[in-house]
Write a protein that holds these residues in place. Structure first.
Motif, PDB file in Angstrom:
ATOM      1  N   GLN A   1       0.785  -1.225   0.000  1.00  0.00           N
ATOM      2  CA  GLN A   1       0.000   0.000   0.000  1.00  0.00           C
ATOM      3  C   GLN A   1       0.826   1.289   0.000  1.00  0.00           C
ATOM      4  OE1 GLN A   1      -3.338  -0.006  -0.390  1.00  0.00           O
ATOM      5  NE2 GLN A   1      -3.146  -2.219  -0.602  1.00  0.00           N
ATOM      6  N   ASN A   2       1.937   1.315   0.702  1.00  0.00           N
ATOM      7  CA  ASN A   2       2.687   2.564   0.855  1.00  0.00           C
ATOM      8  C   ASN A   2       3.552   2.922  -0.351  1.00  0.00           C
ATOM      9  OD1 ASN A   2       1.704   3.158   3.405  1.00  0.00           O
ATOM     10  ND2 ASN A   2       3.334   2.067   4.462  1.00  0.00           N
ATOM     11  N   ARG A   3       3.657   2.020  -1.298  1.00  0.00           N
ATOM     12  CA  ARG A   3       4.536   2.287  -2.440  1.00  0.00           C
ATOM     13  C   ARG A   3       3.877   3.268  -3.410  1.00  0.00           C
ATOM     14  NH1 ARG A   3       7.623  -3.433  -3.776  1.00  0.00           N
ATOM     15  NH2 ARG A   3       8.280  -3.841  -1.629  1.00  0.00           N
ATOM     16  N   PRO A   4       4.590   4.347  -3.752  1.00  0.00           N
ATOM     17  CA  PRO A   4       3.971   5.376  -4.599  1.00  0.00           C
ATOM     18  C   PRO A   4       3.829   4.925  -6.043  1.00  0.00           C
ATOM     19  CG  PRO A   4       6.286   5.892  -4.200  1.00  0.00           C
ATOM     20  CD  PRO A   4       5.971   4.676  -3.369  1.00  0.00           C
ATOM     21  N   LYS A   5       2.757   5.377  -6.658  1.00  0.00           N
ATOM     22  CA  LYS A   5       2.537   5.139  -8.091  1.00  0.00           C
ATOM     23  C   LYS A   5       2.728   6.424  -8.902  1.00  0.00           C
ATOM     24  CE  LYS A   5       1.094   0.839  -7.469  1.00  0.00           C
ATOM     25  NZ  LYS A   5       1.167   0.788  -5.989  1.00  0.00           N
TER      26      LYS A   5
ATOM     27  N   THR B   1       9.122  19.494 -11.709  1.00  0.00           N
ATOM     28  CA  THR B   1       9.274  20.944 -11.790  1.00  0.00           C
ATOM     29  C   THR B   1      10.708  21.292 -11.427  1.00  0.00           C
ATOM     30  OG1 THR B   1       6.965  21.427 -11.204  1.00  0.00           O
ATOM     31  CG2 THR B   1       8.576  23.180 -10.843  1.00  0.00           C
ATOM     32  N   VAL B   2      11.428  21.900 -12.369  1.00  0.00           N
ATOM     33  CA  VAL B   2      12.768  22.417 -12.089  1.00  0.00           C
ATOM     34  C   VAL B   2      12.581  23.860 -11.626  1.00  0.00           C
ATOM     35  CG1 VAL B   2      15.046  22.941 -13.024  1.00  0.00           C
ATOM     36  CG2 VAL B   2      13.814  20.913 -13.806  1.00  0.00           C
ATOM     37  N   THR B   3      12.866  24.131 -10.356  1.00  0.00           N
ATOM     38  CA  THR B   3      12.574  25.439  -9.782  1.00  0.00           C
ATOM     39  C   THR B   3      13.448  26.525 -10.404  1.00  0.00           C
ATOM     40  OG1 THR B   3      14.085  25.000  -7.933  1.00  0.00           O
ATOM     41  CG2 THR B   3      11.779  24.454  -7.615  1.00  0.00           C
ATOM     42  N   GLN B   4      12.854  27.686 -10.596  1.00  0.00           N
ATOM     43  CA  GLN B   4      13.534  28.794 -11.266  1.00  0.00           C
ATOM     44  C   GLN B   4      13.948  29.905 -10.303  1.00  0.00           C
ATOM     45  OE1 GLN B   4      14.215  28.445 -14.556  1.00  0.00           O
ATOM     46  NE2 GLN B   4      13.223  26.434 -14.363  1.00  0.00           N
ATOM     47  N   TYR B   5      13.349  29.936  -9.122  1.00  0.00           N
ATOM     48  CA  TYR B   5      13.641  31.008  -8.165  1.00  0.00           C
ATOM     49  C   TYR B   5      13.259  30.539  -6.765  1.00  0.00           C
ATOM     50  CZ  TYR B   5       8.631  31.616  -8.980  1.00  0.00           C
ATOM     51  OH  TYR B   5       7.283  31.388  -9.121  1.00  0.00           O
ATOM     52  N   GLU B   6      13.766  31.235  -5.753  1.00  0.00           N
ATOM     53  CA  GLU B   6      13.427  30.903  -4.374  1.00  0.00           C
ATOM     54  C   GLU B   6      11.934  31.131  -4.151  1.00  0.00           C
ATOM     55  OE1 GLU B   6      14.711  32.155   0.209  1.00  0.00           O
ATOM     56  OE2 GLU B   6      15.807  32.960  -1.517  1.00  0.00           O
ATOM     57  N   GLY B   7      11.268  30.149  -3.606  1.00  0.00           N
ATOM     58  CA  GLY B   7       9.829  30.231  -3.398  1.00  0.00           C
ATOM     59  C   GLY B   7       9.007  29.631  -4.522  1.00  0.00           C
ATOM     60  N   HIS B   8       9.667  29.162  -5.589  1.00  0.00           N
ATOM     61  CA  HIS B   8       8.956  28.580  -6.724  1.00  0.00           C
ATOM     62  C   HIS B   8       8.189  27.319  -6.298  1.00  0.00           C
ATOM     63  CE1 HIS B   8       9.167  27.130 -11.199  1.00  0.00           C
ATOM     64  NE2 HIS B   8       7.937  27.260 -10.763  1.00  0.00           N
ATOM     65  N   ALA B   9       8.852  26.437  -5.569  1.00  0.00           N
ATOM     66  CA  ALA B   9       8.191  25.202  -5.121  1.00  0.00           C
ATOM     67  C   ALA B   9       6.997  25.520  -4.229  1.00  0.00           C
ATOM     68  CB  ALA B   9       9.189  24.316  -4.380  1.00  0.00           C
ATOM     69  N   LEU B  10       7.156  26.525  -3.367  1.00  0.00           N
ATOM     70  CA  LEU B  10       6.059  26.927  -2.484  1.00  0.00           C
ATOM     71  C   LEU B  10       4.848  27.394  -3.296  1.00  0.00           C
ATOM     72  CD1 LEU B  10       5.045  27.496   0.376  1.00  0.00           C
ATOM     73  CD2 LEU B  10       6.157  29.730   0.254  1.00  0.00           C
ATOM     74  N   SER B  11       5.103  28.187  -4.334  1.00  0.00           N
ATOM     75  CA  SER B  11       4.013  28.676  -5.190  1.00  0.00           C
ATOM     76  C   SER B  11       3.300  27.524  -5.891  1.00  0.00           C
ATOM     77  CB  SER B  11       4.566  29.653  -6.234  1.00  0.00           C
ATOM     78  OG  SER B  11       5.162  30.776  -5.617  1.00  0.00           O
ATOM     79  N   VAL B  12       4.074  26.569  -6.403  1.00  0.00           N
ATOM     80  CA  VAL B  12       3.476  25.428  -7.106  1.00  0.00           C
ATOM     81  C   VAL B  12       2.633  24.583  -6.148  1.00  0.00           C
ATOM     82  CG1 VAL B  12       3.979  23.282  -8.339  1.00  0.00           C
ATOM     83  CG2 VAL B  12       5.279  25.349  -8.868  1.00  0.00           C
ATOM     84  N   LEU B  13       3.148  24.353  -4.942  1.00  0.00           N
ATOM     85  CA  LEU B  13       2.435  23.510  -3.976  1.00  0.00           C
ATOM     86  C   LEU B  13       1.116  24.140  -3.524  1.00  0.00           C
ATOM     87  CD1 LEU B  13       5.424  22.199  -1.851  1.00  0.00           C
ATOM     88  CD2 LEU B  13       3.821  20.802  -3.152  1.00  0.00           C
ATOM     89  N   LYS B  14       1.051  25.448  -3.535  1.00  0.00           N
ATOM     90  CA  LYS B  14      -0.193  26.115  -3.145  1.00  0.00           C
ATOM     91  C   LYS B  14      -1.296  25.925  -4.188  1.00  0.00           C
ATOM     92  CE  LYS B  14       1.648  29.840  -0.225  1.00  0.00           C
ATOM     93  NZ  LYS B  14       1.825  31.307  -0.087  1.00  0.00           N
ATOM     94  N   GLU B  15      -0.901  25.641  -5.429  1.00  0.00           N
ATOM     95  CA  GLU B  15      -1.874  25.596  -6.517  1.00  0.00           C
ATOM     96  C   GLU B  15      -2.127  24.201  -7.084  1.00  0.00           C
ATOM     97  OE1 GLU B  15      -3.551  28.243  -7.279  1.00  0.00           O
ATOM     98  OE2 GLU B  15      -2.381  29.580  -5.999  1.00  0.00           O
ATOM     99  N   CYS B  16      -1.137  23.306  -7.012  1.00  0.00           N
ATOM    100  CA  CYS B  16      -1.270  22.024  -7.727  1.00  0.00           C
ATOM    101  C   CYS B  16      -2.263  21.089  -7.046  1.00  0.00           C
ATOM    102  CB  CYS B  16       0.091  21.349  -7.868  1.00  0.00           C
ATOM    103  SG  CYS B  16       0.728  20.602  -6.364  1.00  0.00           S
ATOM    104  N   GLU B  17      -2.771  20.128  -7.808  1.00  0.00           N
ATOM    105  CA  GLU B  17      -3.734  19.150  -7.304  1.00  0.00           C
ATOM    106  C   GLU B  17      -2.980  18.007  -6.616  1.00  0.00           C
ATOM    107  OE1 GLU B  17      -6.956  19.606  -7.378  1.00  0.00           O
ATOM    108  OE2 GLU B  17      -6.800  21.485  -8.493  1.00  0.00           O
ATOM    109  N   LEU B  18      -2.793  18.130  -5.331  1.00  0.00           N
ATOM    110  CA  LEU B  18      -1.981  17.148  -4.605  1.00  0.00           C
ATOM    111  C   LEU B  18      -2.631  15.772  -4.566  1.00  0.00           C
ATOM    112  CD1 LEU B  18      -0.530  19.139  -1.554  1.00  0.00           C
ATOM    113  CD2 LEU B  18       0.657  18.357  -3.600  1.00  0.00           C
ATOM    114  N   GLN B  19      -3.965  15.734  -4.692  1.00  0.00           N
ATOM    115  CA  GLN B  19      -4.645  14.427  -4.636  1.00  0.00           C
ATOM    116  C   GLN B  19      -4.282  13.542  -5.814  1.00  0.00           C
ATOM    117  OE1 GLN B  19      -6.135  17.369  -4.855  1.00  0.00           O
ATOM    118  NE2 GLN B  19      -7.805  17.382  -6.355  1.00  0.00           N
ATOM    119  N   ALA B  20      -3.647  14.122  -6.837  1.00  0.00           N
ATOM    120  CA  ALA B  20      -3.227  13.328  -7.993  1.00  0.00           C
ATOM    121  C   ALA B  20      -1.922  12.582  -7.741  1.00  0.00           C
ATOM    122  CB  ALA B  20      -3.072  14.242  -9.222  1.00  0.00           C
ATOM    123  N   PHE B  21      -1.282  12.850  -6.587  1.00  0.00           N
ATOM    124  CA  PHE B  21       0.022  12.261  -6.306  1.00  0.00           C
ATOM    125  C   PHE B  21      -0.008  11.454  -5.005  1.00  0.00           C
ATOM    126  CE2 PHE B  21       0.720  16.317  -8.542  1.00  0.00           C
ATOM    127  CZ  PHE B  21       1.335  15.837  -9.693  1.00  0.00           C
TER     128      PHE B  21
END
Length: 516
Positions: free
Chosen positions: A135-139, A176-196
């Motif tokens: 169960q814990n193995r990611p797809k 996602t290859v981050t382009q600037y500081e805070g890029h990952a934070l911005s993406v995480l606020k918007e992306c559909e996490l339930q897909a992962f």
């Protein structure tokens, strides 16, 4: 024609009932292979001795692969150059995770050769069904790669070492290859996490801290909580994986016991989940950060100076900042308030749940304590913080998930004595065995700097200790933050799941680190 007989296999327990049995060539020998939900077993098929000598049978040693160690199965085919599909079926290849010395993991392949299409397809389907049952193995994984980490090698690390293993394990990725500081934070606020099924960060401690902060911040937003003030945060919805591609790689070293990209990747592939405590760093008016550790004073001054010299190569910049800050060593005047945590005597017969309840109840009875003075460094750490420079850890007496923090206070002393203290981190000696070093096990800490007046230009230029507005630097998981007001640090038990060592392995490695 000489008759052949099969070496007897050990009797399987009811829970290990055989699902399939067949003949494959393994290592150029015909073998009798048995598959169950738990394991794959095989023994060479030996010719029958004319004298009915059973000694030859006893030499046929059975080999076993536990299915929990297998992470991929593929049909093995021979293809011509340029041929992408089809090809002549040769058999099945099983890929397993192998434990090596010094906490290292590696992958190895076992080839089961058989030319029968129907036979191999049947085995392939059963093997895939078993693997899909873990169960814990990611797809599916959301991956962040910081191309600026350390020697700018994170992209190479990911595509050369990590991505092939993810592909082998049939894990889908969105990179996602981050382009600037805070890029990952911005993406995480918007992306559909339930897909992962999980999030992976390829980078150094600062990159990992940003992703962990973003993951937890997103959890609060989804729960409808006020993100300016988070007293009781909700847990992160999916696990975080850490691929070391930075300089210190403290979190990766603490999780895996070693800085090793393949080891980190295989822990993610195998779905090894470890719950970890997380701190909130807040001012009276806002949440600053979710994080695992922080330093105020020398550790923060060093980082602040290094950040001012970004034009220098990474290793030179940090060495320069360390030496310069040490040369201009100055204490911070502040008041520390903390809520101590009295760890109850452990009963080996108590359950983990009862132990945690005792710790929580004990902590509620404690009273806040205060100490005021001049401090060279203040460390607040919810995890042991292992790294190559501190193999026992910066805070060796804490754990990943025991619901407490280590507060380590270094009072003002001479430069010579302070250097002796720093050198102890790299040795087997106790780095806290100095009269000017105090350690506490705490639940909460408040750090209130005493603003200084008349700062000289040299201190502002080289140490960046306080700006004209009175902001003091903090080193939170390798990221620089500046605050003028009181910073309140709370620990929140098991707030995030990280891909890492199993709990039993964790306890063994931490016991080794602390056996002095």
């Amino acid at each position: 024609e000489r008759r052949r007989r099969v070496a007897p296999l050990e009797a399987a327990p009811p829970a290990d009932e055989p699902l399939l049995r067949g003949i494959f060539e393994i290592g150029k020998r015909s073998c009798d292979v048995v598959l169950s939900a738990r394991r794959l077993r095989w023994s060479p098929i030996l010719p029958e001795s004319p004298t009915d000598d059973s000694s030859m049978v006893s030499q046929a040693q059975e080999e076993i692969v536990e299915m929990k160690d297998v992470f991929s199965v593929k049909l093995k085919r021979r293809r011509f150059a340029g041929q992408n599909k089809g090809g002549t079926l040769l058999g099945i290849t099983i890929f397993k995770c192998l434990n090596k010395e010094e906490n290292k993991l590696t992958d190895c392949a076992i080839h089961l050769n058989n030319l029968s299409e129907d036979h191999c397809q049947s085995w392939f389907r059963h093997l895939k069904e078993i693997l899909n049952g873990f169960q814990n193995r990611p797809k599916s994984l959301k991956v962040f790669v910081n191309p600026s980490s350390h020697k700018k090698e994170a992209i190479h690390v990911y595509y050369e070492q990590v991505a092939p293993l993810f592909k082998l394990a049939d894990i889908k990725t969105d990179v996602t290859v981050t382009q600037y500081e805070g890029h990952a934070l911005s993406v995480l606020k918007e992306c559909e996490l339930q897909a992962f099924d999980g999030v992976v960060c390829v980078g150094g401690d600062g990159s990992v801290s940003e992703v962990a902060h973003g993951l937890l911040l997103r959890a609060q937003i989804n729960a409808g909580k006020d993100t300016d003030y988070v007293s009781n945060p909700v847990r992160a919805p999916i696990p975080l994986g850490v691929i070391p591609a930075g300089t210190a790689n403290i979190l990766a070293h603490t999780l895996y016991g070693i800085k090793h990209v393949v080891t980190a990747t295989l822990h993610i592939v195998m779905g090894h989940i470890q719950a970890v405590d997380v701190c909130t760093f807040s001012t009276p008016s806002k949440l600053l950060r979710f994080g695992f550790s922080a330093m105020f004073g020398f550790g923060a001054r060093t980082l602040a100076l290094a950040e001012k010299h970004r034009w220098m190569p990474s290793s030179q910049r940090k060495d320069f900042a360390f030496i310069k800050t040490l040369a201009d060593l100055k204490p911070e005047e502040c008041e520390l308030s903390f809520l101590p945590l009295q760890i109850p005597q452990e009963d080996s017969h108590e359950s983990d749940r009862k132990k945690k309840e005792k710790i929580k109840n004990q902590g509620s009875k404690d009273q806040w304590q205060k100490i005021q003075g001049h401090f060279l460094n203040v460390s607040i750490m919810a995890i042991p913080c292992l790294c190559s420079m501190a193999p026992r850890g910066l805070a060796p007496n804490t754990r990943l998930n025991n619901g407490s923090m280590a507060l380590i206070v270094v009072q003002n002393t001479s430069r010579t004595e302070f250097i002796k203290h720093l050198k102890r981190y790299a040795s087997i000696k106790n780095q806290f065995n100095f009269p000017f070093v105090e350690t506490y096990t705490v639940q909460e800490v408040k750090v209130q700097p005493r603003l200084k007046s008349g700062l000289d230009a040299k201190e502002n230029m080289y140490l960046n200790a306080a700006s004209a507005e009175g902001n003091y630097p903090w080193n939170i998981d390798g990221d620089l933050m500046k605050e003028a007001s009181e910073v309140h640090v709370r620990v929140h038990p098991q707030l995030i799941n990280l891909y890492g060592v199993n709990t039993d392995d964790l306890e063994m490695s931490q016991a080794t680190c602390n056996c002095i």
